[in-house]
Design an enzyme around this catalytic site. Structure first.
Site, PDB file in Angstrom:
ATOM      1  N   SER A 125       0.835  -1.202   0.000  1.00 24.11           N
ATOM      2  CA  SER A 125       0.000   0.000   0.000  1.00 24.11           C
ATOM      3  C   SER A 125       0.867   1.247   0.000  1.00 24.11           C
ATOM      4  O   SER A 125       1.985   1.241   0.537  1.00 24.11           O
ATOM      5  CB  SER A 125      -0.850  -0.016   1.274  1.00 24.11           C
ATOM      6  OG  SER A 125      -1.411   1.250   1.518  1.00 24.11           O
ATOM      7  N   TYR A 149      -1.480  -0.808  10.867  1.00 25.97           N
ATOM      8  CA  TYR A 149      -1.737  -1.361   9.527  1.00 25.97           C
ATOM      9  C   TYR A 149      -0.528  -1.103   8.614  1.00 25.97           C
ATOM     10  O   TYR A 149      -0.014  -2.011   7.946  1.00 25.97           O
ATOM     11  CB  TYR A 149      -2.998  -0.729   8.929  1.00 25.97           C
ATOM     12  CG  TYR A 149      -3.149  -0.965   7.446  1.00 25.97           C
ATOM     13  CD1 TYR A 149      -3.448  -2.231   6.956  1.00 25.97           C
ATOM     14  CD2 TYR A 149      -2.980   0.080   6.525  1.00 25.97           C
ATOM     15  CE1 TYR A 149      -3.566  -2.458   5.590  1.00 25.97           C
ATOM     16  CE2 TYR A 149      -3.103  -0.138   5.167  1.00 25.97           C
ATOM     17  CZ  TYR A 149      -3.388  -1.409   4.705  1.00 25.97           C
ATOM     18  OH  TYR A 149      -3.495  -1.619   3.350  1.00 25.97           O
ATOM     19  N   LYS A 153       2.343  -3.687   6.641  1.00 24.99           N
ATOM     20  CA  LYS A 153       2.695  -3.696   5.208  1.00 24.99           C
ATOM     21  C   LYS A 153       4.199  -3.527   5.036  1.00 24.99           C
ATOM     22  O   LYS A 153       4.814  -4.162   4.173  1.00 24.99           O
ATOM     23  CB  LYS A 153       1.911  -2.617   4.454  1.00 24.99           C
ATOM     24  CG  LYS A 153       0.413  -2.925   4.338  1.00 24.99           C
ATOM     25  CD  LYS A 153       0.176  -4.184   3.507  1.00 24.99           C
ATOM     26  CE  LYS A 153      -1.230  -4.727   3.631  1.00 24.99           C
ATOM     27  NZ  LYS A 153      -1.434  -6.015   2.953  1.00 24.99           N
TER      28      LYS A 153
HETATM   29  N1  UFG Z   1     -12.669  11.686   2.963  1.00 22.86           N
HETATM   30  C1  UFG Z   1     -13.674  12.583   3.268  1.00 22.86           C
HETATM   31  N2  UFG Z   1     -14.831  12.109   3.812  1.00 22.86           N
HETATM   32  C2  UFG Z   1     -15.025  10.780   4.064  1.00 22.86           C
HETATM   33  C3  UFG Z   1     -13.985   9.867   3.751  1.00 22.86           C
HETATM   34  C4  UFG Z   1     -12.807  10.351   3.212  1.00 22.86           C
HETATM   35  O1  UFG Z   1     -13.542  13.784   3.041  1.00 22.86           O
HETATM   36  O2  UFG Z   1     -16.090  10.401   4.579  1.00 22.86           O
HETATM   37  C5  UFG Z   1     -11.422  12.197   2.332  1.00 22.86           C
HETATM   38  C6  UFG Z   1     -10.178  11.930   3.153  1.00 22.86           C
HETATM   39  O3  UFG Z   1      -9.976  12.960   4.078  1.00 22.86           O
HETATM   40  C7  UFG Z   1      -9.115  11.873   2.051  1.00 22.86           C
HETATM   41  C8  UFG Z   1      -9.857  11.285   0.854  1.00 22.86           C
HETATM   42  O4  UFG Z   1     -11.237  11.507   1.123  1.00 22.86           O
HETATM   43  O5  UFG Z   1      -8.709  13.174   1.699  1.00 22.86           O
HETATM   44  C9  UFG Z   1      -9.629   9.794   0.662  1.00 22.86           C
HETATM   45  O6  UFG Z   1      -9.910   9.108   1.870  1.00 22.86           O
HETATM   46  P1  UFG Z   1     -10.057   7.521   1.930  1.00 22.86           P
HETATM   47  O7  UFG Z   1     -10.435   7.157   3.337  1.00 22.86           O
HETATM   48  O8  UFG Z   1     -10.950   7.047   0.838  1.00 22.86           O
HETATM   49  O9  UFG Z   1      -8.615   6.989   1.571  1.00 22.86           O
HETATM   50  P2  UFG Z   1      -7.222   7.282   2.303  1.00 22.86           P
HETATM   51  O10 UFG Z   1      -6.375   7.945   1.263  1.00 22.86           O
HETATM   52  O11 UFG Z   1      -7.346   7.926   3.592  1.00 22.86           O
HETATM   53  O12 UFG Z   1      -6.764   5.778   2.646  1.00 22.86           O
HETATM   54  C10 UFG Z   1      -6.351   4.899   1.676  1.00 22.86           C
HETATM   55  C11 UFG Z   1      -6.630   3.463   2.069  1.00 22.86           C
HETATM   56  C12 UFG Z   1      -5.754   3.031   3.200  1.00 22.86           C
HETATM   57  C13 UFG Z   1      -4.327   3.385   2.957  1.00 22.86           C
HETATM   58  C14 UFG Z   1      -4.208   4.852   2.637  1.00 22.86           C
HETATM   59  C15 UFG Z   1      -2.813   5.286   2.364  1.00 22.86           C
HETATM   60  O13 UFG Z   1      -7.980   3.294   2.447  1.00 22.86           O
HETATM   61  O14 UFG Z   1      -5.840   1.616   3.308  1.00 22.86           O
HETATM   62  O15 UFG Z   1      -4.998   5.125   1.493  1.00 22.86           O
HETATM   63  O16 UFG Z   1      -2.291   4.555   1.335  1.00 22.86           O
HETATM   64  F1  UFG Z   1      -3.596   3.104   4.051  1.00 22.86           F
END
Ligand code: UFG
Length: 334
Positions: A125, A149, A153
């Site tokens: 990841s 997590y 990885k």
């Molecule tokens: N976001 C919102 N509202 C929500 C959910 C997310 O605004 O309800 C925003 C977050 O702040 C972020 C973006 O949308 O800016 C993406 O968020 P995600 O939760 O979809 O994804 P992340 O980038 O936080 O996480 C992903 C994977 C993890 C991994 C991470 C880093 O889900 O497993 O990328 O690689 F660890």
């Protein structure tokens, strides 16, 4: 026929990879404990590929379960998806994450070694890069963990890097996988209240959730909201096929990012999804979420050079396929 074992093959990324491998001419066996996959996924895969799907119900934490698969099947290579993947949950249950993700990998490697199978593609990841201002991120960026997590990885990558020369290992660092299969027969089965952005937006679009909370609009990004490198799950699946082919053909290991190299903000995704589903989507600006970074995007060149991998599908394709999946627009694509 070359036979590939997919641990966690009934899950979101695993099931899409199953179809991509079958289409590329591989024989595939799924090994899954169905802790985070619906029991009917193999049946849906069967409908899609038109033949029986080999499934073994088992757990990577059970050494006998894994040994049995290698005794029953003549496996040439393994794609290891089976793992826990929720960052927040890993903070609550660190030992459980280490046990499943690191312990499960060790059990698998021991069984592979006993069976003389030494080619493995590992689900890693972008989280292994930690919190960094270097964007887009190249693979040689130092690793750092910001959650249990992420630790699992990094530990997985490091264990694989210690293996002797007769192993060939593909480490694939996923950015943000989203979307669903073009048939809308398989996709992500999201939790009631999803943690990730696109499954959350999808539930707003179907009316199951009221409105999206946008976590922060004061980041140093063009519109102030977080920027990520979203990649269509079918592109990601193709990346696994190329990775496995490379291991089989060259016996050389590789570590690559799987992303598009392009960043989209939260509001970009909301806009693209609204267009895909033909309705406005309600959202409000909320405080930043703990642990989030402003921008996370891949440098995709290494995957292109080493594997010939290039993501083809756009943000619009990702949103349309997600919408078709959650709104039940099944299509026969046989
Ligand atoms: N976001 C919102 N509202 C929500 C959910 C997310 O605004 O309800 C925003 C977050 O702040 C972020 C973006 O949308 O800016 C993406 O968020 P995600 O939760 O979809 O994804 P992340 O980038 O936080 O996480 C992903 C994977 C993890 C991994 C991470 C880093 O889900 O497993 O990328 O690689 F660890």
């Amino acid at each position: 026929m070359v036979k590939i074992l997919l641990t966690g093959g009934a899950g979101y990324i695993g099931s899409h990879t199953y179809l991509a491998l079958v289409q590329a001419g591989f024989d595939v066996v799924i090994f899954d404990n169905f802790s985070n996959a619906k029991e009917d996924v193999p049946l849906r895969l069967q409908d899609l590929c038109g033949h029986t799907v080999d499934v073994v119900k088992g757990d990577v934490l059970d050494r006998r379960d894994i040994a049995d698969v290698f005794n029953a099947h003549d496996i040439d290579g393994v794609v290891h998806f089976a793992a826990k993947k929720a960052v927040g949950e890993s903070v609550e249950q660190p030992l459980d994450y280490i046990h499943t993700n690191v312990g499960g990998l060790l059990n698998l490697l021991a069984a592979m070694d006993d069976a003389g199978v030494r080619r493995i593609v590992f689900s890693s990841s972008a989280t292994v890069y930690g919190d960094t201002d270097v964007q887009p991120i190249p693979e040689d960026h130092p690793r750092a963990y910001t959650s249990p997590y992420a630790y699992t990885k990094i530990a997985g990558e490091q264990i694989l890097e210690q293996l002797s020369d007769d192993w060939a290992v593909g480490i694939l660092r996923y950015f943000n996988p989203v979307g669903a299969h073009q048939s809308a027969m398989i996709g992500e089965d999201a939790e009631d209240i999803p943690n990730n952005l696109m499954p959350y937006i999808a539930k707003v679009a179907t009316g199951q959730l009221e409105e999206l909370s946008v976590f922060g609009d004061d980041y140093a990004t063009p519109d102030g909201t977080g920027v990520r490198d979203y990649i269509h799950v079918e592109d990601l699946a193709d990346g696994h096929v190329l990775s496995m082919k490379s291991l089989l053909e060259t016996n050389q290991s590789h570590t690559v990012n799987l992303g598009t190299g392009e960043g989209s903000s939260v509001l970009d995704v909301v806009g693209a999804y609204a267009e895909a589903c033909g309705q406005d989507l309600k959202y409000k600006i909320a405080p930043r979420r703990d642990g989030d970074v402003a921008v996370l995007t891949a440098r995709p060149d290494k995957a292109k050079q080493e594997l010939g991998f290039e993501a083809k599908r756009s943000l619009s394709d990702m949103c349309k396929s997600s919408w078709a999946w959650v709104s039940g627009q099944r299509r026969n694509v046989k």
